[in-house]
Design an enzyme around this catalytic site. Structure first.
Site, PDB file in Angstrom:
ATOM      1  N   TYR A   1       0.826  -1.222   0.000  1.00 55.56           N
ATOM      2  CA  TYR A   1       0.000   0.000   0.000  1.00 55.56           C
ATOM      3  C   TYR A   1       0.859   1.271   0.000  1.00 55.56           C
ATOM      4  CZ  TYR A   1      -3.977  -3.014   0.201  1.00 55.56           C
ATOM      5  OH  TYR A   1      -4.901  -3.972  -0.142  1.00 55.56           O
TER       6      TYR A   1
ATOM      7  N   ARG B   1       1.346   1.765  -3.589  1.00 55.52           N
ATOM      8  CA  ARG B   1       0.110   2.244  -4.237  1.00 55.52           C
ATOM      9  C   ARG B   1      -0.073   3.753  -3.977  1.00 55.52           C
ATOM     10  NH1 ARG B   1       0.768  -2.035  -5.506  1.00 55.52           N
ATOM     11  NH2 ARG B   1       1.430  -0.836  -7.286  1.00 55.52           N
TER      12      ARG B   1
ATOM     13  N   GLN C   1     -15.730   1.952  -5.486  1.00 55.37           N
ATOM     14  CA  GLN C   1     -14.974   0.834  -4.903  1.00 55.37           C
ATOM     15  C   GLN C   1     -13.500   1.187  -4.894  1.00 55.37           C
ATOM     16  OE1 GLN C   1     -16.625  -3.103  -6.662  1.00 55.37           O
ATOM     17  NE2 GLN C   1     -17.284  -1.480  -8.024  1.00 55.37           N
ATOM     18  N   ASN C   2     -13.161   2.320  -5.508  1.00 54.47           N
ATOM     19  CA  ASN C   2     -11.747   2.693  -5.620  1.00 54.47           C
ATOM     20  C   ASN C   2     -11.251   3.318  -4.320  1.00 54.47           C
ATOM     21  OD1 ASN C   2     -12.080   1.850  -8.197  1.00 54.47           O
ATOM     22  ND2 ASN C   2     -12.172   3.880  -9.109  1.00 54.47           N
ATOM     23  N   VAL C   3      -9.995   3.045  -4.018  1.00 54.14           N
ATOM     24  CA  VAL C   3      -9.412   3.598  -2.802  1.00 54.14           C
ATOM     25  C   VAL C   3      -8.605   4.866  -3.105  1.00 54.14           C
ATOM     26  CG1 VAL C   3      -9.438   1.381  -1.599  1.00 54.14           C
ATOM     27  CG2 VAL C   3      -7.412   2.017  -2.926  1.00 54.14           C
TER      28      VAL C   3
ATOM     29  N   HIS D   1     -14.651   0.644  -0.213  1.00 53.85           N
ATOM     30  CA  HIS D   1     -13.514  -0.217   0.134  1.00 53.85           C
ATOM     31  C   HIS D   1     -12.372   0.529   0.814  1.00 53.85           C
ATOM     32  CE1 HIS D   1     -14.996  -3.224  -3.159  1.00 53.85           C
ATOM     33  NE2 HIS D   1     -15.731  -3.234  -2.073  1.00 53.85           N
TER      34      HIS D   1
ATOM     35  N   GLY E   1     -16.913   1.227 -15.159  1.00 54.02           N
ATOM     36  CA  GLY E   1     -15.602   0.604 -14.963  1.00 54.02           C
ATOM     37  C   GLY E   1     -15.496  -0.366 -13.810  1.00 54.02           C
ATOM     38  N   THR E   2     -16.508  -1.214 -13.647  1.00 58.57           N
ATOM     39  CA  THR E   2     -16.374  -2.276 -12.639  1.00 58.57           C
ATOM     40  C   THR E   2     -16.837  -3.586 -13.250  1.00 58.57           C
ATOM     41  OG1 THR E   2     -17.187  -3.161 -10.532  1.00 58.57           O
ATOM     42  CG2 THR E   2     -18.580  -1.505 -11.583  1.00 58.57           C
ATOM     43  N   SER E   3     -16.105  -4.669 -12.940  1.00 53.58           N
ATOM     44  CA  SER E   3     -16.486  -5.971 -13.490  1.00 53.58           C
ATOM     45  C   SER E   3     -17.698  -6.549 -12.756  1.00 53.58           C
ATOM     46  CB  SER E   3     -15.303  -6.933 -13.413  1.00 53.58           C
ATOM     47  OG  SER E   3     -14.895  -7.082 -12.063  1.00 53.58           O
TER      48      SER E   3
HETATM   49  N1  APR Z   1     -12.916   2.886 -18.784  1.00 51.42           N
HETATM   50  C1  APR Z   1     -13.941   2.198 -18.177  1.00 51.42           C
HETATM   51  N2  APR Z   1     -13.826   0.928 -17.781  1.00 51.42           N
HETATM   52  C2  APR Z   1     -12.670   0.293 -18.008  1.00 51.42           C
HETATM   53  C3  APR Z   1     -11.577   0.921 -18.620  1.00 51.42           C
HETATM   54  C4  APR Z   1     -11.738   2.278 -19.028  1.00 51.42           C
HETATM   55  N3  APR Z   1     -10.755   2.967 -19.643  1.00 51.42           N
HETATM   56  N4  APR Z   1     -10.555   0.016 -18.693  1.00 51.42           N
HETATM   57  C5  APR Z   1     -11.009  -1.126 -18.139  1.00 51.42           C
HETATM   58  N5  APR Z   1     -12.278  -0.966 -17.714  1.00 51.42           N
HETATM   59  C6  APR Z   1     -13.173  -1.933 -17.059  1.00 51.42           C
HETATM   60  C7  APR Z   1     -12.885  -3.386 -17.324  1.00 51.42           C
HETATM   61  O1  APR Z   1     -13.456  -3.788 -18.577  1.00 51.42           O
HETATM   62  C8  APR Z   1     -13.567  -4.060 -16.130  1.00 51.42           C
HETATM   63  O2  APR Z   1     -14.935  -4.329 -16.380  1.00 51.42           O
HETATM   64  O3  APR Z   1     -13.024  -1.802 -15.650  1.00 51.42           O
HETATM   65  C9  APR Z   1     -13.443  -3.004 -15.008  1.00 51.42           C
HETATM   66  C10 APR Z   1     -12.422  -3.328 -13.946  1.00 51.42           C
HETATM   67  O4  APR Z   1     -12.801  -4.465 -13.228  1.00 51.42           O
HETATM   68  P1  APR Z   1     -11.948  -5.004 -11.984  1.00 51.42           P
HETATM   69  O5  APR Z   1     -10.497  -5.004 -12.338  1.00 51.42           O
HETATM   70  O6  APR Z   1     -12.560  -6.286 -11.542  1.00 51.42           O
HETATM   71  O7  APR Z   1     -12.133  -3.844 -10.876  1.00 51.42           O
HETATM   72  P2  APR Z   1     -13.359  -3.601  -9.872  1.00 51.42           P
HETATM   73  O8  APR Z   1     -14.638  -4.065 -10.445  1.00 51.42           O
HETATM   74  O9  APR Z   1     -13.251  -2.186  -9.448  1.00 51.42           O
HETATM   75  O10 APR Z   1     -12.968  -4.523  -8.661  1.00 51.42           O
HETATM   76  C11 APR Z   1     -13.776  -4.495  -7.509  1.00 51.42           C
HETATM   77  O11 APR Z   1     -12.241  -5.900  -6.351  1.00 51.42           O
HETATM   78  O12 APR Z   1     -10.159  -6.610  -5.697  1.00 51.42           O
HETATM   79  C12 APR Z   1     -11.224  -5.824  -5.367  1.00 51.42           C
HETATM   80  O13 APR Z   1     -11.203  -4.164  -3.781  1.00 51.42           O
HETATM   81  C13 APR Z   1     -10.906  -4.376  -5.127  1.00 51.42           C
HETATM   82  O14 APR Z   1     -12.415  -2.512  -5.368  1.00 51.42           O
HETATM   83  C14 APR Z   1     -11.887  -3.649  -6.021  1.00 51.42           C
HETATM   84  C15 APR Z   1     -12.963  -4.688  -6.274  1.00 51.42           C
END
Ligand code: APR
Length: 235
Positions: free
Chosen positions: A55, A58, A88-90, A106, A177-179
């Site tokens: 961290y 980071r 969810q971003n820190v 988070h 931008g979250t999976s």
């Molecule tokens: N713009 C928008 N989205 C994007 C971009 C971009 N330029 N580049 C990538 N992405 C998308 C990817 O396609 C994916 O769907 O961002 C998403 C990232 O997903 P993850 O890496 O799984 O991140 P996240 O969903 O934030 O993870 C959730 O998991 O490990 C934990 O605590 C951590 O907060 C985090 C949580």
């Protein structure tokens, strides 16, 4: 300003264009660091120094990046709507872009807390660019080892209830931008009203379990926000 309420759920993709790695994309953070080691309470108990150093690195990275156009457009929505960001971003890029109501589900990189009582407000302290590292032996207000103010896997998500209250009163819910693989964050969409409009911005396909129709914009955060702003402002 109209009084429609927008709630925005953001993930690592929101900050990708600022140069911060996502977690689960190829070459993502979890490909380089075992998630169990650096982001779980068990990992911290096993090797606190390794986790503190992760961290610290980071935080250094965060000090060298800036909010991107997507963050700025999210902040610009406040000119027209009542906006809450649930992230969810820190990182602190939403705040630095000008968003005034941000809930960090988070935790926050630029804060530290107590190992014994991580959610005790009197133990949570701000770190600064000049003092941004935490080392073994640094003490929190309650005398226990200082640790990052991060919600690790295996820990409760104390801000979730506040996030649910926001989501359930949204007129418009935007996901950027979250999976949508990590709960409870990904489950927030279940709390929105049936008539809430839902938009999703992500360059990749993301599975969202929602009874509402999801208007998908298959673009990165910056381009996607430009397109969404035009839709929301009808121009
Ligand atoms: N713009 C928008 N989205 C994007 C971009 C971009 N330029 N580049 C990538 N992405 C998308 C990817 O396609 C994916 O769907 O961002 C998403 C990232 O997903 P993850 O890496 O799984 O991140 P996240 O969903 O934030 O993870 C959730 O998991 O490990 C934990 O605590 C951590 O907060 C985090 C949580």
């Amino acid at each position: 300003m109209e009084n429609r309420k927008i709630v925005i759920l953001t993930g690592a993709g929101m900050s990708a264009e600022s140069g911060i790695s996502t977690f689960r994309d190829s070459d993502g953070l979890w490909e380089h660091y075992p998630v169990q080691q650096v982001a779980s309470i068990e990992g911290y108990e096993e090797n606190p120094e390794l986790v503190l150093n992760f961290y610290n690195a980071r935080r250094k990275e965060l000090l060298n990046v800036k909010p991107n156009h997507g963050h700025l457009m999210v902040a610009a929505l406040e000119k027209y709507f009542n906006v809450t960001v649930i992230t969810q971003n820190v990182d602190n890029l939403h705040e630095r872009a000008g968003s005034s109501h941000v809930i960090h589900l988070h935790g926050e990189l630029m804060k530290a807390t107590s190992t014994r009582n991580p959610n005790d407000p009197s133990c949570i302290e701000e770190l600064t660019p000049e003092r941004c590292e935490i080392h073994l032996g640094d003490k929190a207000a309650d005398g226990s080892q200082l640790r990052p103010y991060i919600v690790w896997f295996g820990e409760s998500v104390p801000k979730f209830e506040e996030a649910v209250n926001e989501a359930s009163t949204a007129d418009i819910f935007i996901i950027i931008g979250t999976s949508m693989q990590v709960y409870p964050a990904a489950g927030l969409i279940r709390y929105i009203r049936p008539d809430t409009q839902v938009y999703l911005i992500d360059p990749k396909e993301v599975k969202v379990y929602s009874s509402q129709r999801v208007h998908t914009i298959r673009k990165g955060a910056s381009e996607g926000m430009d397109e969404l702003l035009k839709i929301l402002l009808n121009c």
